[in-house]
Design an enzyme around this catalytic site. Structure first.
Site, PDB file in Angstrom:
ATOM      1  N   ALA A  68      68.054 116.110  39.255  1.00  0.00           N
ATOM      2  CA  ALA A  68      66.817 116.997  39.471  1.00  0.00           C
ATOM      3  C   ALA A  68      65.782 116.205  39.498  1.00  0.00           C
ATOM      4  O   ALA A  68      65.746 115.166  38.448  1.00  0.00           O
ATOM      5  CB  ALA A  68      66.987 117.967  38.287  1.00  0.00           C
TER       6      ALA A  68
ATOM      7  N   HIS B  43      71.482 108.946  29.842  1.00  0.00           N
ATOM      8  CA  HIS B  43      70.201 108.386  30.446  1.00  0.00           C
ATOM      9  C   HIS B  43      69.546 107.287  29.421  1.00  0.00           C
ATOM     10  O   HIS B  43      69.831 107.392  28.361  1.00  0.00           O
ATOM     11  CB  HIS B  43      69.327 109.365  30.304  1.00  0.00           C
ATOM     12  CG  HIS B  43      69.455 110.668  31.039  1.00  0.00           C
ATOM     13  ND1 HIS B  43      70.325 111.604  30.713  1.00  0.00           N
ATOM     14  CD2 HIS B  43      69.128 111.281  32.307  1.00  0.00           C
ATOM     15  CE1 HIS B  43      70.511 112.656  31.596  1.00  0.00           C
ATOM     16  NE2 HIS B  43      69.765 112.336  32.633  1.00  0.00           N
TER      17      HIS B  43
ATOM     18  N   HIS C  48      73.713 119.331  30.543  1.00  0.00           N
ATOM     19  CA  HIS C  48      74.830 118.226  30.779  1.00  0.00           C
ATOM     20  C   HIS C  48      75.881 118.699  29.816  1.00  0.00           C
ATOM     21  O   HIS C  48      76.035 118.486  28.313  1.00  0.00           O
ATOM     22  CB  HIS C  48      74.378 117.176  30.423  1.00  0.00           C
ATOM     23  CG  HIS C  48      73.224 116.635  31.283  1.00  0.00           C
ATOM     24  ND1 HIS C  48      73.414 115.652  32.286  1.00  0.00           N
ATOM     25  CD2 HIS C  48      71.783 116.840  31.714  1.00  0.00           C
ATOM     26  CE1 HIS C  48      72.339 115.308  33.231  1.00  0.00           C
ATOM     27  NE2 HIS C  48      71.310 116.268  32.591  1.00  0.00           N
TER      28      HIS C  48
ATOM     29  N   SER D  99      70.958 117.361  36.063  1.00  0.00           N
ATOM     30  CA  SER D  99      70.473 118.552  35.046  1.00  0.00           C
ATOM     31  C   SER D  99      70.681 119.863  35.732  1.00  0.00           C
ATOM     32  O   SER D  99      70.151 120.045  37.026  1.00  0.00           O
ATOM     33  CB  SER D  99      69.171 118.503  34.771  1.00  0.00           C
ATOM     34  OG  SER D  99      68.939 117.179  33.928  1.00  0.00           O
TER      35      SER D  99
ATOM     36  N   TYR E  14      66.700 106.944  28.078  1.00  0.00           N
ATOM     37  CA  TYR E  14      65.946 107.667  27.342  1.00  0.00           C
ATOM     38  C   TYR E  14      66.402 108.154  26.030  1.00  0.00           C
ATOM     39  O   TYR E  14      65.998 108.442  25.033  1.00  0.00           O
ATOM     40  CB  TYR E  14      64.982 108.592  28.007  1.00  0.00           C
ATOM     41  CG  TYR E  14      65.422 109.736  28.306  1.00  0.00           C
ATOM     42  CD1 TYR E  14      66.175 110.751  27.666  1.00  0.00           C
ATOM     43  CD2 TYR E  14      65.517 110.058  29.840  1.00  0.00           C
ATOM     44  CE1 TYR E  14      66.540 112.025  28.132  1.00  0.00           C
ATOM     45  CE2 TYR E  14      66.315 111.295  30.331  1.00  0.00           C
ATOM     46  CZ  TYR E  14      66.721 112.371  29.554  1.00  0.00           C
ATOM     47  OH  TYR E  14      67.243 113.205  29.982  1.00  0.00           O
ATOM     48  N   GLU E  15      68.066 108.648  26.101  1.00  0.00           N
ATOM     49  CA  GLU E  15      68.555 108.877  25.093  1.00  0.00           C
ATOM     50  C   GLU E  15      68.808 107.803  24.180  1.00  0.00           C
ATOM     51  O   GLU E  15      69.322 108.190  23.008  1.00  0.00           O
ATOM     52  CB  GLU E  15      69.894 109.612  25.712  1.00  0.00           C
ATOM     53  CG  GLU E  15      69.876 110.582  26.534  1.00  0.00           C
ATOM     54  CD  GLU E  15      71.265 111.240  26.946  1.00  0.00           C
ATOM     55  OE1 GLU E  15      71.811 111.707  26.154  1.00  0.00           O
ATOM     56  OE2 GLU E  15      71.726 110.701  28.024  1.00  0.00           O
TER      57      GLU E  15
ATOM     58  N   MET F 117      64.554 110.341  36.237  1.00  0.00           N
ATOM     59  CA  MET F 117      64.695 109.523  34.911  1.00  0.00           C
ATOM     60  C   MET F 117      66.138 109.220  35.140  1.00  0.00           C
ATOM     61  O   MET F 117      66.688 108.800  33.839  1.00  0.00           O
ATOM     62  CB  MET F 117      64.297 110.366  33.810  1.00  0.00           C
ATOM     63  CG  MET F 117      62.868 110.879  33.861  1.00  0.00           C
ATOM     64  SD  MET F 117      62.848 111.802  32.093  1.00  0.00           S
ATOM     65  CE  MET F 117      61.230 112.714  32.600  1.00  0.00           C
ATOM     66  N   SER F 118      66.671 109.016  36.179  1.00  0.00           N
ATOM     67  CA  SER F 118      68.220 108.607  36.271  1.00  0.00           C
ATOM     68  C   SER F 118      68.670 108.197  37.459  1.00  0.00           C
ATOM     69  O   SER F 118      67.628 107.506  38.167  1.00  0.00           O
ATOM     70  CB  SER F 118      68.996 109.994  35.921  1.00  0.00           C
ATOM     71  OG  SER F 118      69.039 110.779  37.211  1.00  0.00           O
TER      72      SER F 118
ATOM     73  N   HIS G 223      61.249 121.132  30.772  1.00  0.00           N
ATOM     74  CA  HIS G 223      62.920 121.393  31.161  1.00  0.00           C
ATOM     75  C   HIS G 223      63.406 122.498  31.857  1.00  0.00           C
ATOM     76  O   HIS G 223      64.236 122.668  32.427  1.00  0.00           O
ATOM     77  CB  HIS G 223      63.847 120.421  30.015  1.00  0.00           C
ATOM     78  CG  HIS G 223      64.975 120.069  30.563  1.00  0.00           C
ATOM     79  ND1 HIS G 223      65.201 119.138  31.487  1.00  0.00           N
ATOM     80  CD2 HIS G 223      65.927 120.699  30.066  1.00  0.00           C
ATOM     81  CE1 HIS G 223      66.691 119.096  31.418  1.00  0.00           C
ATOM     82  NE2 HIS G 223      67.134 119.749  30.714  1.00  0.00           N
TER      83      HIS G 223
ATOM     84  N   ASN H 135      60.873 120.978  40.486  1.00  0.00           N
ATOM     85  CA  ASN H 135      59.427 121.252  40.232  1.00  0.00           C
ATOM     86  C   ASN H 135      58.420 120.315  41.188  1.00  0.00           C
ATOM     87  O   ASN H 135      58.976 119.235  41.401  1.00  0.00           O
ATOM     88  CB  ASN H 135      59.156 120.981  38.837  1.00  0.00           C
ATOM     89  CG  ASN H 135      59.418 119.811  38.241  1.00  0.00           C
ATOM     90  OD1 ASN H 135      60.576 119.609  37.737  1.00  0.00           O
ATOM     91  ND2 ASN H 135      58.467 118.786  38.180  1.00  0.00           N
TER      92      ASN H 135
END
Length: 277
Positions: free
Chosen positions: A112, A82, A60, A29, A84-85, A210-211, A246, A234
């Site tokens: 990220a 991902h 992306h 990201s 989650y997609e 998350m990746s 995000h 962050n």
């Protein structure tokens, strides 16, 4: 994905490029800007490649970029997939299989991530020394194709010691302060609660995202050497008294763009110089 599907996608890509890339990059990201630095680029939309899913996340771009970066012919994924997609783990990691098939030997994965280690600050770059898979599944579950790798791959050195040493030398050479730590992957897409972050810290985690982990597992299964870099975009939930978003991730990656670009470009050059000897 079976071996035939991998070969079909790889053959399609090979028909579009004139040289074999040895270094692959997966750009997370806000970090896809690195692909814009590639000279004489050949861009191939994921939607054009047989068997590829499409990236749906802001930041992306959803394409492969092939070309020269600091003297090395590379393959860069400008955006990743991902879990989650809604994609299966097979789909998430399919591009890694294809990169192996087209000739990649070294994979640089970037992301990220939220900082768990309280000594970190947003904008830091963290060299991934190891990971914890907290997604709840594994991309190698199911039938194992011995053409692709062994049934029980060893992950005791998921992230190459030699590449990490090279990265630290590159950082020192470029005057970059580089953090090191353990990356934890959760499924997402919701950010973690403060209680979950306290738990992850007790496990030894330094950053969370998350990746990356599924791709690294498949890369090692495929016999690729891996280097991982997290941009601490962050601080994770509960560390600072502020909500997470995000947009904050994208803002931070924009701020560190110059140092990220310089570091990874020099790193590609140093890896290329080392491997061609």
């Amino acid at each position: 994905m079976n071996h035939e599907q991998i070969i079909k996608a790889a053959s399609f890509i090979k028909g579009k490029i004139e040289e074999t890339p040895r270094i692959g990059l997966i750009l997370g990201s806000g970090l896809g800007v690195l692909a814009d630095e590639i000279e004489n680029p050949v861009k191939i939309a994921y939607s054009d490649i047989p068997g590829f899913p499409e990236s749906t996340v802001e930041g992306h771009a959803g394409q492969f970029v092939f070309g020269t970066l600091k003297g090395a012919f590379v393959a860069a994924m400008q955006g990743r997939f991902h879990f989650y997609e809604g994609y299966s783990m097979e789909k998430v990691t399919f591009p890694v299989r294809v990169m192996k098939e087209i000739g990649i030997g070294t994979l640089i994965v970037t992301n990220a991530a939220g900082g768990i280690n309280e000594s970190f600050e947003p904008g830091d770059l963290m060299l991934i020394t190891d990971h914890i898979n907290n997604i709840g599944t594994n991309p190698l579950i199911g039938h194992n194709d011995h053409n692709l790798g062994v049934r029980f791959p060893d992950l005791s050195e998921a992230y190459s010691k030699n590449l990490r040493l090279l990265a630290k030398n590159t950082a020192e050479k470029t005057g970059l302060s580089l953090q090191e730590g353990i990356y934890i992957a959760n499924s997402g897409p919701s950010y973690e609660t403060p209680a979950e972050i306290r738990m992850l810290r007790s496990w030894g985690g330094d950053a969370v995202g998350m990746s990356t982990v599924p791709e690294v597992i498949v890369a090692r299964h495929s016999g690729l050497e891996v280097l991982g870099i997290s941009c601490i975009s962050n601080m994770a939930a509960g560390i600072l008294d502020q909500p997470l978003s995000h947009s904050e991730v994208m803002e931070t990656t924009e701020k560190v763009k110059a140092s990220f670009l310089q570091f990874v470009k020099e790193l590609v050059h140093d890896i290329h110089s080392t491997t061609k000897r």
